[in-house]
Design an enzyme around this catalytic site. Sequence first.
Site, PDB file in Angstrom:
ATOM      1  N   HIS A 202       0.650  -1.186  -0.128  1.00  0.00           N
ATOM      2  CA  HIS A 202       0.114   0.164   0.072  1.00  0.00           C
ATOM      3  C   HIS A 202       0.797   1.237  -0.110  1.00  0.00           C
ATOM      4  O   HIS A 202       0.359   2.445   0.013  1.00  0.00           O
ATOM      5  CB  HIS A 202      -0.919   0.032   1.184  1.00  0.00           C
ATOM      6  CG  HIS A 202      -0.481   0.532   2.480  1.00  0.00           C
ATOM      7  ND1 HIS A 202      -0.497   1.314   3.216  1.00  0.00           N
ATOM      8  CD2 HIS A 202       0.264  -0.601   3.410  1.00  0.00           C
ATOM      9  CE1 HIS A 202      -0.033   1.491   4.203  1.00  0.00           C
ATOM     10  NE2 HIS A 202       0.373   0.092   4.360  1.00  0.00           N
ATOM     11  N   THR A 238      -3.424 -19.664   3.618  1.00  0.00           N
ATOM     12  CA  THR A 238      -3.724 -19.613   2.256  1.00  0.00           C
ATOM     13  C   THR A 238      -3.342 -18.270   1.894  1.00  0.00           C
ATOM     14  O   THR A 238      -3.392 -17.208   2.424  1.00  0.00           O
ATOM     15  CB  THR A 238      -5.182 -19.675   2.199  1.00  0.00           C
ATOM     16  OG1 THR A 238      -5.554 -21.046   2.720  1.00  0.00           O
ATOM     17  CG2 THR A 238      -5.404 -19.663   0.665  1.00  0.00           C
ATOM     18  N   CYS A 326       1.200   4.743  11.585  1.00  0.00           N
ATOM     19  CA  CYS A 326       0.433   3.549  12.364  1.00  0.00           C
ATOM     20  C   CYS A 326       0.537   3.953  13.674  1.00  0.00           C
ATOM     21  O   CYS A 326      -0.216   3.115  14.657  1.00  0.00           O
ATOM     22  CB  CYS A 326       1.712   2.449  12.276  1.00  0.00           C
ATOM     23  SG  CYS A 326       1.863   1.852  10.686  1.00  0.00           S
TER      24      CYS A 326
END
Length: 384
Positions: A202, A238, A326
């Site tokens: 991102h 996955t 963050c």
Amino acid sequence: MQAYLDNSATTRCLERVTDKMVEVMRTDFGNPSSMHTKGVEAEKYIREAKTFFARNLKVQEKEIYFTSGGTESNNLALIGTAMANRRNGSHLITTCLEHASVSNPMKYLESQGFRVTYLPAGEDGVIRMEDLKNALCDDTILVSVMYVNNETGAVQPVDEIGKLLKEQRRKIFFHVDAIQAYGKYRIFPKREGIDLLSASGHKIHGPKGSGLLYVDEKVKIQPILFGGEQQKGLRSGTENVPGIAGIAEAAAACYENLDEKVERLYTLKERFAEGIRKLPDAFINGRTGRETAPHIVNASFPGIRSEVLLHALEDKGIYVSAGSACSSNKPAPSHTLLCMGLEKDRVESALRFSFCFDTTEEEIDYCLQELAELLPVLRRYVRR
């Protein structure tokens, strides 16, 4: 008018990226571990992404691992490598400038019995090689230094560090957080002596929740996630196929005509920095020349708290950051700026302005214009 100048926090997904991801989610949606055709179709995107990143970084495909983003990549690199090599030593080295996704894993490792040295920085936000040389010892197993600082754009001497570590008598692994550097620089880990390298989707116009970790085949590393043994057991779970396809597409777009794009970014940065210097009682933190990253400017406006100015700019449709995104919802003095030795008023009034390849001169000029109008107004209401 609006001006989005918070591209170090996140970037807008490119249309070609979202188109690719929709194709995966709607058409090639199989589980890449499945043996049937749908699984094979999904697994193809992972193979293609590995091939791209291997060529882009000039490494082997088997040395590329996909993660959920920069935080996971950094955690896996640091905790996985430190734990796997603790019989060889328990000393780690990093800097006082690092992102929380490096500094917090280091604190965790300290709680597990490791000893961590935090290198200081100068006023320019760059560590001194002499400090690193003095910190190395027979017990050192890992050094982690960010390529580009996420708050100031300072660029660390990665090449010099890599060369120094390779000259040591014993193996010391070198991890580089390249989350703010990848997509702006051509990075070749083998050439630069980098053993582990983290990147995030991102930050380069790709999707959130996508990241990668390069791990040299000679690095001894253990997993921190356990499950179905995907990605050779180092990163079970996955695979996020749409995210993997998206980060590869975004990276490919970034590296097309990279030199021209970066030159334009530097031109924008110089225009913005020149404008900031003309404002009364405004200071740029660190350097802004070509030795710094092309997309970040950190500036202080003493007398006005950063959150106040941030929201005043937001009211004008201008979006910036008051430090690392963050941690920005938990107001606290920037450890990066404190590490650089800045005075309290400079630290508490600092904002980060960050650009991308789509940023326009109009956005730059609009922000400077609004700053010029807002600063004297806001300073009238400061408590003396």
